[in-house]
Design a protein around this motif. Structure first.
Motif, PDB file in Angstrom:
ATOM      1  N   ARG A 106       0.828  -1.201   0.000  1.00 50.02           N
ATOM      2  CA  ARG A 106       0.000   0.000   0.000  1.00 50.02           C
ATOM      3  C   ARG A 106       0.865   1.255   0.000  1.00 50.02           C
ATOM      4  N   PHE A 107       1.928   1.193   0.774  1.00 55.21           N
ATOM      5  CA  PHE A 107       2.866   2.326   0.837  1.00 55.21           C
ATOM      6  C   PHE A 107       3.476   2.582  -0.542  1.00 55.21           C
ATOM      7  N   ASN A 108       3.981   1.532  -1.175  1.00 54.30           N
ATOM      8  CA  ASN A 108       4.625   1.685  -2.482  1.00 54.30           C
ATOM      9  C   ASN A 108       3.638   2.140  -3.552  1.00 54.30           C
ATOM     10  N   ALA A 109       2.409   1.641  -3.493  1.00 56.09           N
ATOM     11  CA  ALA A 109       1.388   2.039  -4.474  1.00 56.09           C
ATOM     12  C   ALA A 109       1.074   3.525  -4.348  1.00 56.09           C
ATOM     13  N   LEU A 110       0.890   4.009  -3.110  1.00 58.40           N
ATOM     14  CA  LEU A 110       0.594   5.427  -2.908  1.00 58.40           C
ATOM     15  C   LEU A 110       1.799   6.286  -3.288  1.00 58.40           C
ATOM     16  N   LYS A 111       2.970   5.816  -2.954  1.00 56.47           N
ATOM     17  CA  LYS A 111       4.184   6.553  -3.297  1.00 56.47           C
ATOM     18  C   LYS A 111       4.311   6.710  -4.808  1.00 56.47           C
ATOM     19  N   GLU A 112       4.057   5.627  -5.539  1.00 59.94           N
ATOM     20  CA  GLU A 112       4.141   5.675  -6.995  1.00 59.94           C
ATOM     21  C   GLU A 112       3.071   6.601  -7.584  1.00 59.94           C
ATOM     22  N   LYS A 113       1.880   6.550  -7.030  1.00 66.20           N
ATOM     23  CA  LYS A 113       0.778   7.382  -7.509  1.00 66.20           C
ATOM     24  C   LYS A 113       1.091   8.866  -7.332  1.00 66.20           C
ATOM     25  N   LEU A 114       1.498   9.254  -6.130  1.00 64.48           N
ATOM     26  CA  LEU A 114       1.754  10.670  -5.847  1.00 64.48           C
ATOM     27  C   LEU A 114       2.993  11.173  -6.586  1.00 64.48           C
ATOM     28  N   SER A 115       3.973  10.285  -6.745  1.00 61.79           N
ATOM     29  CA  SER A 115       5.161  10.667  -7.505  1.00 61.79           C
ATOM     30  C   SER A 115       4.797  10.945  -8.955  1.00 61.79           C
ATOM     31  N   GLY A 116       3.922  10.117  -9.510  1.00 61.40           N
ATOM     32  CA  GLY A 116       3.472  10.317 -10.882  1.00 61.40           C
ATOM     33  C   GLY A 116       2.722  11.621 -11.069  1.00 61.40           C
ATOM     34  N   GLU A 117       2.068  12.096 -10.026  1.00 62.32           N
ATOM     35  CA  GLU A 117       1.336  13.362 -10.094  1.00 62.32           C
ATOM     36  C   GLU A 117       2.244  14.571  -9.850  1.00 62.32           C
ATOM     37  N   GLY A 118       3.502  14.329  -9.538  1.00 62.83           N
ATOM     38  CA  GLY A 118       4.443  15.429  -9.347  1.00 62.83           C
ATOM     39  C   GLY A 118       4.508  15.987  -7.945  1.00 62.83           C
ATOM     40  N   LEU A 119       3.926  15.292  -6.952  1.00 63.48           N
ATOM     41  CA  LEU A 119       3.913  15.816  -5.587  1.00 63.48           C
ATOM     42  C   LEU A 119       5.282  15.743  -4.925  1.00 63.48           C
ATOM     43  N   PHE A 120       6.207  14.973  -5.500  1.00 62.64           N
ATOM     44  CA  PHE A 120       7.529  14.856  -4.900  1.00 62.64           C
ATOM     45  C   PHE A 120       8.583  15.664  -5.660  1.00 62.64           C
TER      46      PHE A 120
END
Length: 389
Positions: A106-120
């Motif tokens: 779940r952590f990795n899925a959310l991390k990948e999702k938010l990274s794809g949106e440019g939040l990082f």
């Protein structure tokens, strides 16, 4: 009446009889290995509960992999009680991998999702203030982490003003509590905001992996520092915040200048400034002295004397020019007088002579004929005549 030891022994026997040879699946957390005995002590968990485990050296040395926090495993063993503390645990005899833990996935899925949106994205991160004067601290107000942060802040930068926003930092209600505090702090105009919590298991820190909290941190106008857990702990808030500190205490070190260093820097700057001013004054004094000698060498008296000499030279040149002009004019006048004298002498000699003209032209007597009309011209008179013979 039973003693505590007797109760623990009876419970131990009951558990080992009832739950012998069980299999349990869960995610590993709080893993440690004894340095001498090489026994393993760890916890397995799911989303709601955790269970302590012990795997002794004779059993764990048979494994062909090394367990890690976040790994999902299937354990075989018996449920027992450690009599000294009364805590029950699984005494593990076998372990096999069951794939990545659910929380880790779940952590990795959310991390990948938010990274794809440019939040990082690093380009969107706000710089921390160099000399903050007023900050907000979102944490559990009574925690040891909070006390440590306040102590470090006072040691490093005592003029800093800190407002504490007391918040839940563990459990299902923690994300909404942190979000509420963050919204209030972000609208108050602080120089920076620190979201902090001391160390804990992955499930203890899970509230900092909340998607809504991540989006709220990203949308904040104030620079945000995420200081959650220990150095090895990573949360979604760490990635989306403007700065990640390894620990809550490190957040104060990362954000605040050290007052003693500032004092030393100021002393050094003062010395440099004094040196610069003294050198500047010395240079200006030398230049002033040089200008004085230059001015003295070009004094008014000297200039007046030089100008008088120039005027005298000009006067002499002017007089010589005038004298030359007069001499030339005198010579010219003398020449004109000589010419006039010569003409006067000639006039005197020829005053009684006459000239015969016919039709305005001079003619000789031999050329005249009977009846010609002529003019007889002298220096002073002119008469008309006619030839009769």
């Amino acid at each position: 009446m039973l003693s505590v030891s007797e109760v623990n022994e009876k419970a131990k026997a009951l558990l080992e009889t009832t739950f012998a040879g069980i299999e349990v699946e869960g995610e590993i957390s709080k893993f440690s290995e004894q340095s001498i005995s090489k026994h393993w002590y760890f916890t397995i968990k799911d989303e709601n509960s955790a269970l302590n485990c012990a795997m002794f050296r004779f059993a764990n040395q048979k494994l062909n992999f090394t367990p890690k926090i976040g790994m999902r495993v299937v354990l075989t063993g018996k449920l027992t009680i450690y009599p000294a503390s009364g805590a029950y645990q699984i005494q593990v005899t076998q372990m096999r991998e069951a794939g990545a833990g659910e929380l880790e996935m779940r952590f990795n899925a959310l991390k990948e999702k938010l990274s794809g949106e440019g939040l990082f994205d690093a380009s969107r991160k706000k710089p921390l203030p160099k000399f903050p004067r007023h900050i907000a601290l979102i944490t559990s107000a009574g925690s040891a982490a909070c006390a440590d942060m306040l102590r470090v802040a006072n040691d490093r930068f005592p003029m800093l003003k800190i407002d504490i926003y007391n918040s839940l930092v563990q459990g299902t209600s923690a994300p909404s509590s942190i979000i509420s505090a963050l919204r209030r702090a972000d609208s108050a105009g602080y120089d920076a905001i620190i979201i902090a919590r001391g160390g804990g298991s992955k499930e203890d820190l899970w509230c900092f992996n909340d998607e809504m909290l991540a989006r709220e941190i990203y949308a904040a106008q104030t620079p945000i520092i995420s200081a959650v857990g220990h150095e090895i702990d990573f949360s979604i808030s760490d990635f989306v915040a403007d700065h990640r500190s390894l620990t809550p205490t490190a957040a104060m070190v990362d954000l605040l200048p050290e007052i003693s260093t500032l004092y030393q820097n100021l002393d050094g700057a003062e010395n440099q400034l004094r040196k610069f001013i003294n050198e500047k004054i010395a240079n200006l004094h030398s230049e002033l002295k040089m200008r004085y000698f230059e001015l003295k060498s070009k004094s008014v008296d000297t200039k007046i004397t030089q100008n008088l000499l120039n005027l005298q030279n000009l006067e002499i040149k002017f007089k010589n020019t005038i004298d030359a002009k007069f001499a030339n004019l005198t010579h010219q006048i003398e020449l004109k007088n000589e010419i006039l004298k010569q003409k006067a002498s000639y006039f005197e000699l020829t005053k009684d002579l006459v000239q015969i003209q016919k039709d305005g032209k001079k003619i000789s007597l031999e050329e005249l004929k009977n009846g010609d009309k002529i003019a007889i011209v002298s220096q002073n008179a002119k008469k008309e005549a006619q030839i009769l013979d």
